[in-house]
Design a protein around this motif. Sequence first.
Motif, PDB file in Angstrom:
ATOM      1  N   GLY A   1      29.933 -75.623 -17.232  1.00 24.93           N
ATOM      2  CA  GLY A   1      30.538 -75.473 -15.837  1.00 24.93           C
ATOM      3  C   GLY A   1      31.794 -74.603 -16.226  1.00 24.93           C
ATOM      4  N   ARG A   2      31.802 -73.941 -17.251  1.00 22.72           N
ATOM      5  CA  ARG A   2      33.189 -73.073 -17.574  1.00 22.72           C
ATOM      6  C   ARG A   2      32.712 -71.513 -17.247  1.00 22.72           C
ATOM      7  N   LEU A   3      33.571 -70.601 -17.082  1.00 25.06           N
ATOM      8  CA  LEU A   3      33.303 -69.207 -17.021  1.00 25.06           C
ATOM      9  C   LEU A   3      33.960 -68.368 -18.016  1.00 25.06           C
ATOM     10  N   PRO A   4      33.281 -67.548 -18.765  1.00 25.82           N
ATOM     11  CA  PRO A   4      34.082 -66.678 -19.864  1.00 25.82           C
ATOM     12  C   PRO A   4      34.771 -65.718 -18.860  1.00 25.82           C
ATOM     13  N   ALA A   5      35.827 -65.262 -19.076  1.00 24.79           N
ATOM     14  CA  ALA A   5      36.753 -64.238 -18.530  1.00 24.79           C
ATOM     15  C   ALA A   5      37.685 -63.335 -19.393  1.00 24.79           C
ATOM     16  N   VAL A   6      37.993 -62.374 -18.934  1.00 22.51           N
ATOM     17  CA  VAL A   6      39.012 -61.508 -19.584  1.00 22.51           C
ATOM     18  C   VAL A   6      40.051 -61.104 -18.619  1.00 22.51           C
ATOM     19  N   ALA A   7      41.387 -61.104 -19.473  1.00 29.51           N
ATOM     20  CA  ALA A   7      42.397 -60.647 -18.347  1.00 29.51           C
ATOM     21  C   ALA A   7      43.107 -59.608 -19.287  1.00 29.51           C
ATOM     22  N   TYR A   8      43.365 -58.463 -18.389  1.00 30.21           N
ATOM     23  CA  TYR A   8      43.950 -57.338 -18.828  1.00 30.21           C
ATOM     24  C   TYR A   8      45.349 -57.249 -18.289  1.00 30.21           C
ATOM     25  N   ASN A   9      46.291 -56.691 -19.349  1.00 30.58           N
ATOM     26  CA  ASN A   9      47.710 -56.462 -18.762  1.00 30.58           C
ATOM     27  C   ASN A   9      47.759 -54.938 -18.396  1.00 30.58           C
ATOM     28  N   GLU A  10      49.071 -54.618 -17.930  1.00 27.50           N
ATOM     29  CA  GLU A  10      49.202 -53.203 -17.335  1.00 27.50           C
ATOM     30  C   GLU A  10      49.389 -52.191 -18.567  1.00 27.50           C
ATOM     31  N   LYS A  11      49.212 -52.702 -19.745  1.00 27.82           N
ATOM     32  CA  LYS A  11      49.240 -51.827 -20.903  1.00 27.82           C
ATOM     33  C   LYS A  11      47.815 -51.682 -21.503  1.00 27.82           C
TER      34      LYS A  11
ATOM     35  N   ASP B   1      25.419 -63.489 -10.542  1.00 27.10           N
ATOM     36  CA  ASP B   1      23.724 -63.574 -10.239  1.00 27.10           C
ATOM     37  C   ASP B   1      23.646 -64.128  -9.209  1.00 27.10           C
ATOM     38  N   ILE B   2      22.929 -62.979  -8.333  1.00 26.55           N
ATOM     39  CA  ILE B   2      22.623 -63.704  -7.074  1.00 26.55           C
ATOM     40  C   ILE B   2      21.339 -64.623  -7.012  1.00 26.55           C
ATOM     41  N   LYS B   3      20.657 -64.809  -7.952  1.00 28.45           N
ATOM     42  CA  LYS B   3      19.526 -65.780  -7.928  1.00 28.45           C
ATOM     43  C   LYS B   3      19.823 -67.114  -8.155  1.00 28.45           C
ATOM     44  N   THR B   4      20.962 -67.315  -9.094  1.00 28.95           N
ATOM     45  CA  THR B   4      21.313 -68.567  -9.374  1.00 28.95           C
ATOM     46  C   THR B   4      22.753 -68.966  -8.718  1.00 28.95           C
ATOM     47  N   ASP B   5      23.148 -67.963  -7.518  1.00 27.57           N
ATOM     48  CA  ASP B   5      24.409 -68.316  -6.991  1.00 27.57           C
ATOM     49  C   ASP B   5      25.887 -68.711  -7.854  1.00 27.57           C
ATOM     50  N   TYR B   6      25.713 -68.159  -9.118  1.00 31.61           N
ATOM     51  CA  TYR B   6      26.754 -68.525 -10.128  1.00 31.61           C
ATOM     52  C   TYR B   6      27.447 -67.283 -10.609  1.00 31.61           C
ATOM     53  N   ASN B   7      28.693 -67.191 -10.702  1.00 29.11           N
ATOM     54  CA  ASN B   7      29.505 -66.079 -11.489  1.00 29.11           C
ATOM     55  C   ASN B   7      29.202 -66.277 -13.037  1.00 29.11           C
ATOM     56  N   LEU B   8      28.943 -65.166 -13.635  1.00 25.01           N
ATOM     57  CA  LEU B   8      28.519 -65.205 -14.942  1.00 25.01           C
ATOM     58  C   LEU B   8      29.952 -64.593 -15.785  1.00 25.01           C
ATOM     59  N   HIS B   9      30.750 -63.897 -15.238  1.00 22.27           N
ATOM     60  CA  HIS B   9      32.050 -63.463 -15.786  1.00 22.27           C
ATOM     61  C   HIS B   9      33.184 -62.816 -15.095  1.00 22.27           C
ATOM     62  N   ALA B  10      34.419 -62.959 -15.361  1.00 26.14           N
ATOM     63  CA  ALA B  10      35.233 -62.485 -14.403  1.00 26.14           C
ATOM     64  C   ALA B  10      36.247 -61.593 -15.193  1.00 26.14           C
TER      65      ALA B  10
END
Length: 184
Positions: A26-36, A81-90
């Motif tokens: 139930g977790r989501l892998p994500a990446v945060a980018y800063n201004e640099k 993923d439109i089929k499963t109605d879940y976000n896969l990455h952010a």
Amino acid sequence: MEQYVINAKIRKETGKRISKQLRREGRLPAVAYNEKGESTMLDINEAEFTKIWRTITPTTLINLKIDGQDNMAYIQDTEYDIKTDYNLHADFHIVSGNKPITAKYKFHYSGTPAGVLQGGFLVKRVPDVTIKALPKDLPASITVDISKIKIGEKFLVKDLNLGAGITVLSKGDLVIANVAPAKK
């Protein structure tokens, strides 16, 4: 304005196997980018993210709490993923708050033009506008009140009243909407 909060933890492990394991939990892998352009890999709650993601606009600032530390951020991109109605990455874009941001907004219209009530036709011309402002000054959306436009009148970009701190980068003489007379 409501403050949206997404809690995140820094993650060290990468790869498909780890991402699939996170999604099963139930977790989501994500990446945060800063201004640099520097990136930080994150692990966030998928349900918490999706609830917020479905209710905000691309220019809504959120509070991205990374291991308890507050950061102003935008949701930059998602893999859905439109089929499963879940976000896969952010992907998040963290901003400092003291550097202006350029954003494009589509118009939302309110009211019925006076000219339409007199038999004219509303013609929407320019669908969006580009503005520049500090992140805290960016509006969630831009609504154009077209109720006062009479037959033969125009509502121009320069007629927008967006408030102090917002610079309109689009040409001021562009027509957002006008009311044309009825054809005989």
